[in-house]
Design a protein around this motif. Structure first.
Motif, PDB file in Angstrom:
ATOM      1  N   GLU A 190       0.823  -1.207   0.000  1.00  0.00           N
ATOM      2  CA  GLU A 190       0.000   0.000   0.000  1.00  0.00           C
ATOM      3  C   GLU A 190       0.862   1.264   0.000  1.00  0.00           C
ATOM      4  O   GLU A 190       0.593   2.209  -0.741  1.00  0.00           O
ATOM      5  CB  GLU A 190      -0.909   0.007   1.224  1.00  0.00           C
ATOM      6  CG  GLU A 190      -1.875   1.193   1.249  1.00  0.00           C
ATOM      7  CD  GLU A 190      -2.792   1.151   2.451  1.00  0.00           C
ATOM      8  OE1 GLU A 190      -2.259   1.177   3.581  1.00  0.00           O
ATOM      9  OE2 GLU A 190      -4.019   1.083   2.262  1.00  0.00           O
ATOM     10  N   VAL A 228      -1.291  -4.694   2.877  1.00  0.00           N
ATOM     11  CA  VAL A 228      -2.700  -4.947   3.186  1.00  0.00           C
ATOM     12  C   VAL A 228      -3.011  -6.363   2.733  1.00  0.00           C
ATOM     13  O   VAL A 228      -2.867  -6.706   1.559  1.00  0.00           O
ATOM     14  CB  VAL A 228      -3.627  -3.934   2.491  1.00  0.00           C
ATOM     15  CG1 VAL A 228      -5.088  -4.285   2.776  1.00  0.00           C
ATOM     16  CG2 VAL A 228      -3.323  -2.520   2.952  1.00  0.00           C
ATOM     17  N   ASN A 276      -7.955  -7.683   4.381  1.00  0.00           N
ATOM     18  CA  ASN A 276      -7.917  -6.250   4.710  1.00  0.00           C
ATOM     19  C   ASN A 276      -7.259  -5.958   6.063  1.00  0.00           C
ATOM     20  O   ASN A 276      -7.655  -5.031   6.766  1.00  0.00           O
ATOM     21  CB  ASN A 276      -9.334  -5.660   4.696  1.00  0.00           C
ATOM     22  CG  ASN A 276      -9.311  -4.157   4.422  1.00  0.00           C
ATOM     23  OD1 ASN A 276      -8.450  -3.664   3.708  1.00  0.00           O
ATOM     24  ND2 ASN A 276     -10.256  -3.431   5.005  1.00  0.00           N
ATOM     25  N   LYS A 277      -6.220  -6.689   6.378  1.00  0.00           N
ATOM     26  CA  LYS A 277      -5.409  -6.371   7.541  1.00  0.00           C
ATOM     27  C   LYS A 277      -4.201  -5.546   7.090  1.00  0.00           C
ATOM     28  O   LYS A 277      -3.626  -5.807   6.030  1.00  0.00           O
ATOM     29  CB  LYS A 277      -4.926  -7.639   8.239  1.00  0.00           C
ATOM     30  CG  LYS A 277      -6.031  -8.459   8.885  1.00  0.00           C
ATOM     31  CD  LYS A 277      -5.450  -9.707   9.517  1.00  0.00           C
ATOM     32  CE  LYS A 277      -6.551 -10.563  10.146  1.00  0.00           C
ATOM     33  NZ  LYS A 277      -5.998 -11.827  10.719  1.00  0.00           N
ATOM     34  N   GLU A 278      -3.841  -4.586   7.904  1.00  0.00           N
ATOM     35  CA  GLU A 278      -2.694  -3.739   7.584  1.00  0.00           C
ATOM     36  C   GLU A 278      -1.485  -4.191   8.398  1.00  0.00           C
ATOM     37  O   GLU A 278      -1.530  -4.226   9.626  1.00  0.00           O
ATOM     38  CB  GLU A 278      -3.016  -2.273   7.881  1.00  0.00           C
ATOM     39  CG  GLU A 278      -1.929  -1.301   7.435  1.00  0.00           C
ATOM     40  CD  GLU A 278      -2.307   0.157   7.658  1.00  0.00           C
ATOM     41  OE1 GLU A 278      -1.851   0.719   8.667  1.00  0.00           O
ATOM     42  OE2 GLU A 278      -3.056   0.711   6.829  1.00  0.00           O
TER      43      GLU A 278
END
Length: 459
Positions: free
Chosen positions: A326, A336, A340-342
């Motif tokens: 990202e 990511v 949808n985990k950062e």
């Protein structure tokens, strides 16, 4: 005849005598005029020089002014004191000390009158006038103390003995306000602030420098953004380097321009930037040890940007973690994940380990493994798979898809299928072909064997 000659001789003698006196008078007049001119030409410069020397050698005209020297800026006083000798400075110091002593005496009388008055009397017209006079004395006292200390410093630099004068000035300076009420104290503080604010060396200079500081920062902030925009457009046209590198160069140029602006602004404020840089250089070694991990991350980030193992929006495997890139900063890379985990990974770990870039190429191969029973026709199954993938619009004709037998097990034959697709089409093709193969095998009667678990019981 003789009488005629005698008369003629007498006339000539008179004429010559008159002419001689006229010439003598004329010469004498001319001589006097020239002498006057010479005297005037000689005396006028001497008078001017004497007046100039009188003004240069003494500051009494300042001390005897109605303003008592309080309106004299300190910077001008320093320039006036500079050419004076020690003896002349001693005279000037006596004048300033006398002026300060007179002002303090007047201020003390006013303070004593106010101290002896009742609170109700302070609210009268006379009381208010006394308080105004007190504040005026305080204002003038602050200025004169500052000027007197300036003269003391100048005399001390030229070898004068100023211990007694300095002690006197320090002793008579009022460190606490002598007013009675809190309102008066606020007013006194406002007067002190007003002295500083209106002085050329105080508020006037400070706010001018502050305004210049802010103006320079605003100018360089706009210039930094403009330089960043120009850099981004230039790099976009050149199409060189990764997107991360272009962003890094853009931010770096903006940061450098703004840093130069901060340096210029600090210099305009009178800050010794060279001293700050020297101190920063001296502490660089300590800072380097304290931030060695951050420096390692920064260096790894530079290597990643230049060697470009991955770029923005690439899907990668870094340090055992899969995700889409990202953003990237000086010290870390942000991924990511599919859900949808950062995840933030230090750059030194990313560069120090194995990097798998799933989207680094424009074309990818999709690997399938299908199982058919031993009783099914392998050639027919392979032909059906080739026909299926060639009919798919997203499968590339070159490289050609490959089908074959991967392995044999006790219950099934393992068949592989490897078509080529564009990287963006990888997952759609994978999901669609998996579904279509199942439907095709069911239609053509090709069995997908199930694993059987045999349980033997002992009788």
């Amino acid at each position: 005849m003789k009488h005629s000659l005698t008369i003629m001789a007498l006339v000539v003698a008179i004429f010559l005598s008159a002419t001689s006196e006229l010439l003598y008078a004329t010469e004498s007049k001319v001589t006097k005029i020239e002498g006057v001119k010479k005297v005037e030409q000689a005396e006028v410069p001497r008078a001017v020089i004497a007046n100039a020397e009188s003004q240069m050698n003494s500051l009494h005209y300042v001390l005897t002014s109605d303003a008592r020297g309080v309106d004299l800026p300190t910077s001008e006083l320093k320039m006036m004191l500079r050419p004076l000798s020690r003896e002349e400075l001693e005279i000037e110091l006596k004048e300033w000390m006398a002026l300060l002593k007179q002002l303090i005496s007047e201020a003390s009388k006013t303070n004593l009158q106010i101290a002896r008055m009742e609170p109700t009397e302070l609210e009268t017209k006379e009381g208010k006038e006394l308080r105004d006079t007190q504040l005026l004395h305080r204002r003038n006292e602050l200025v004169l103390v500052k000027h007197t200390r300036t003269v003391i410093d100048a005399l001390e630099q030229k070898g004068g003995d100023v211990n007694d004068q300095r002690k006197y000035v320090n002793a008579v300076v009022v460190t606490k306000d002598v007013t009675n009420t809190s309102a008066d104290q606020i007013t006194a503080f406002a007067a002190d602030f007003g002295v500083w604010f209106e002085s050329r060396e105080g508020g006037d200079r400070f706010f001018k420098k502050a305004a210049g500081f802010v103006a320079i920062l605003i100018f360089f902030a706009i210039l930094a953004k403009f330089a960043a925009v120009i850099t981004r457009r230039f790099l976009r046209r050149q199409q060189r380097g990764s997107r991360m590198l272009r962003q890094f160069v853009q931010k770096t140029i903006g940061f450098v321009v703004f840093t130069i602006g901060v340096t210029v602004a600090l210099s305009a404020m009178g800050v010794q930037v060279g001293t700050l840089l020297t101190a920063a250089g001296a502490g660089g070694l300590i800072i380097g040890f304290a931030l060695q991990d951050s420096i390692a991350n920064f260096a790894s980030g530079i290597m990643i940007m230049f060697y470009k193992p991955f770029d923005m929006d690439d899907f990668v495997l870094i340090d055992g973690v899969k995700g889409k890139v990202e953003k990237m900063s000086f010290v870390s890379t942000t991924l990511v994940t599919i859900d949808n985990k950062e995840l933030v990974i230090p750059n030194r770990k990313a560069w120090g380990g194995t990097i798998t870039n799933y989207t680094g190429r424009a074309v990818r191969r999709v690997d399938f493994l299908f199982y058919i029973s031993h009783g099914d026709d392998i050639e027919r199954a392979s032909a059906l798979l080739i026909e299926l993938v060639k009919g798919h619009e997203s499968v590339l004709s070159k490289p050609e898809p490959i089908v074959g037998v991967n392995s044999l097990s006790d219950v099934a034959v393992e068949v592989f299928l490897r078509p080529w697709v564009k990287t963006d089409d990888y997952w759609p093709v994978y999901w669609e072909l998996t579904k279509q193969v199942k439907v095709l095998f069911d239609k053509e009667g090709i069995t997908i064997p199930k694993q059987q678990l045999l349980v033997h019981s002992a009788l």
